[in-house]
Design a protein around this motif. Sequence first.
Motif, PDB file in Angstrom:
ATOM      1  N   UNK A 139      40.943  34.843  30.574  1.00 48.89           N
ATOM      2  CA  UNK A 139      41.025  33.954  29.408  1.00 48.89           C
ATOM      3  C   UNK A 139      39.634  33.681  28.851  1.00 48.89           C
ATOM      4  N   UNK A 140      38.687  33.456  29.772  1.00 57.27           N
ATOM      5  CA  UNK A 140      37.305  33.220  29.334  1.00 57.27           C
ATOM      6  C   UNK A 140      36.762  34.448  28.606  1.00 57.27           C
ATOM      7  N   UNK A 141      37.079  35.625  29.163  1.00 56.85           N
ATOM      8  CA  UNK A 141      36.623  36.870  28.530  1.00 56.85           C
ATOM      9  C   UNK A 141      37.250  37.016  27.146  1.00 56.85           C
ATOM     10  N   UNK A 142      38.528  36.614  27.040  1.00 48.40           N
ATOM     11  CA  UNK A 142      39.213  36.713  25.738  1.00 48.40           C
ATOM     12  C   UNK A 142      38.561  35.777  24.727  1.00 48.40           C
ATOM     13  N   UNK A 143      38.219  34.550  25.167  1.00 49.50           N
ATOM     14  CA  UNK A 143      37.559  33.590  24.267  1.00 49.50           C
ATOM     15  C   UNK A 143      36.220  34.169  23.805  1.00 49.50           C
ATOM     16  N   UNK A 144      35.500  34.780  24.752  1.00 54.35           N
ATOM     17  CA  UNK A 144      34.211  35.399  24.435  1.00 54.35           C
ATOM     18  C   UNK A 144      34.396  36.497  23.381  1.00 54.35           C
ATOM     19  N   UNK A 145      35.465  37.310  23.591  1.00 52.39           N
ATOM     20  CA  UNK A 145      35.757  38.407  22.645  1.00 52.39           C
ATOM     21  C   UNK A 145      36.054  37.865  21.254  1.00 52.39           C
ATOM     22  N   UNK A 146      36.881  36.785  21.218  1.00 53.23           N
ATOM     23  CA  UNK A 146      37.249  36.198  19.922  1.00 53.23           C
ATOM     24  C   UNK A 146      35.993  35.718  19.195  1.00 53.23           C
ATOM     25  N   UNK A 164      32.562  22.369  43.836  1.00 54.28           N
ATOM     26  CA  UNK A 164      32.263  23.796  43.635  1.00 54.28           C
ATOM     27  C   UNK A 164      33.350  24.673  44.229  1.00 54.28           C
ATOM     28  N   UNK A 165      33.742  24.295  45.457  1.00 53.52           N
ATOM     29  CA  UNK A 165      34.782  25.051  46.148  1.00 53.52           C
ATOM     30  C   UNK A 165      36.069  25.064  45.333  1.00 53.52           C
ATOM     31  N   UNK A 166      36.380  23.883  44.791  1.00 46.76           N
ATOM     32  CA  UNK A 166      37.593  23.725  43.982  1.00 46.76           C
ATOM     33  C   UNK A 166      37.541  24.633  42.746  1.00 46.76           C
ATOM     34  N   UNK A 167      36.365  24.628  42.094  1.00 49.84           N
ATOM     35  CA  UNK A 167      36.212  25.437  40.871  1.00 49.84           C
ATOM     36  C   UNK A 167      36.328  26.921  41.198  1.00 49.84           C
ATOM     37  N   UNK A 168      35.616  27.360  42.271  1.00 53.06           N
ATOM     38  CA  UNK A 168      35.640  28.790  42.642  1.00 53.06           C
ATOM     39  C   UNK A 168      37.045  29.216  43.017  1.00 53.06           C
ATOM     40  N   UNK A 169      37.701  28.319  43.767  1.00 52.86           N
ATOM     41  CA  UNK A 169      39.052  28.617  44.239  1.00 52.86           C
ATOM     42  C   UNK A 169      39.981  28.908  43.062  1.00 52.86           C
ATOM     43  N   UNK A 170      39.777  28.160  41.967  1.00 49.59           N
ATOM     44  CA  UNK A 170      40.626  28.377  40.807  1.00 49.59           C
ATOM     45  C   UNK A 170      40.451  29.760  40.225  1.00 49.59           C
ATOM     46  N   UNK A 171      39.179  30.225  40.219  1.00 46.58           N
ATOM     47  CA  UNK A 171      38.952  31.562  39.659  1.00 46.58           C
ATOM     48  C   UNK A 171      39.460  32.647  40.599  1.00 46.58           C
ATOM     49  N   UNK A 172      39.497  32.299  41.923  1.00 48.22           N
ATOM     50  CA  UNK A 172      40.017  33.277  42.884  1.00 48.22           C
ATOM     51  C   UNK A 172      41.534  33.263  42.847  1.00 48.22           C
ATOM     52  N   UNK A 173      42.090  32.047  42.882  1.00 48.75           N
ATOM     53  CA  UNK A 173      43.557  31.934  42.923  1.00 48.75           C
ATOM     54  C   UNK A 173      44.200  32.256  41.578  1.00 48.75           C
ATOM     55  N   UNK A 174      43.445  31.921  40.495  1.00 43.07           N
ATOM     56  CA  UNK A 174      44.000  32.182  39.155  1.00 43.07           C
ATOM     57  C   UNK A 174      43.053  33.088  38.375  1.00 43.07           C
ATOM     58  N   UNK A 175      43.027  34.375  38.714  1.00 40.89           N
ATOM     59  CA  UNK A 175      42.082  35.270  38.045  1.00 40.89           C
ATOM     60  C   UNK A 175      42.317  35.327  36.540  1.00 40.89           C
ATOM     61  N   UNK A 176      43.525  34.890  36.101  1.00 38.85           N
ATOM     62  CA  UNK A 176      43.831  34.889  34.666  1.00 38.85           C
ATOM     63  C   UNK A 176      42.809  34.042  33.911  1.00 38.85           C
ATOM     64  N   UNK A 177      42.310  32.982  34.583  1.00 38.73           N
ATOM     65  CA  UNK A 177      41.319  32.126  33.931  1.00 38.73           C
ATOM     66  C   UNK A 177      40.099  32.924  33.528  1.00 38.73           C
ATOM     67  N   UNK A 178      39.717  33.850  34.413  1.00 39.49           N
ATOM     68  CA  UNK A 178      38.555  34.706  34.122  1.00 39.49           C
ATOM     69  C   UNK A 178      38.821  35.539  32.882  1.00 39.49           C
TER      70      UNK A 178
END
Length: 163
Positions: free
Chosen positions: A43-50, A27-41
């Motif tokens: 990207x997810x929003x962009x996929x949702x938009x598409x 969990x920590x690893x997953x959260x850390x990715x969204x904190x360290x790489x906010x672009x992922x967030x």
Amino acid sequence: MKEGNSMKVNYRRKFSILPINIILVGLLFACQHFVLFPAWGSELAAIHDVCQVKQQLRLEKLLRLINQLLLIAHDVARWKWNKKQAIQDKRGEQELLTKLSQQATKYGLEADTLTNFFQAQITASKLIQTADFQQWEQQGIRSFKNVPDLNQSIRPSLDQLNT
Ligand SMILES: O=C(O)C(=O)C[C@]1(C(=O)O)C=C[C@@H](O)C=C1
């Protein structure tokens, strides 16, 4: 306590919490990715938009098709008015619904949902044709010129739109 027994207890304590540790680290690893790489967030929003845009386009296409089918109903009515034919063609309706429900299974769609949709579409077409007949009756219209043939031209167009 003997030395052997105390080692066993320590060993159990150490390893019984191992699965929880693994989950927490994951969990920590997953959260850390969204904190360290906010672009992922984003990207997810962009996929949702598409996905939303695609859904919107599909809906617009469906509405356009419904509109085209209902516009053709006026041509159907003109042809039937000229030939003094009944609006309802029960056998034609049944054939269409059977064909469409077979196609539904082929495309992995729910046959009932598809049949209900087209049944509503047919009902709408008949309502339009009935309203046209009533209006032409009041207006005393005898017949229309240049009406495309129902069997040669209109029904093939309807079939194409329906499938
Ligand atoms: O093919 C016709 O005669 C139509 O009027 C079209 C249609 C349809 O929407 O498919 C509508 C009503 C009839 O009962 C049968 C079919």
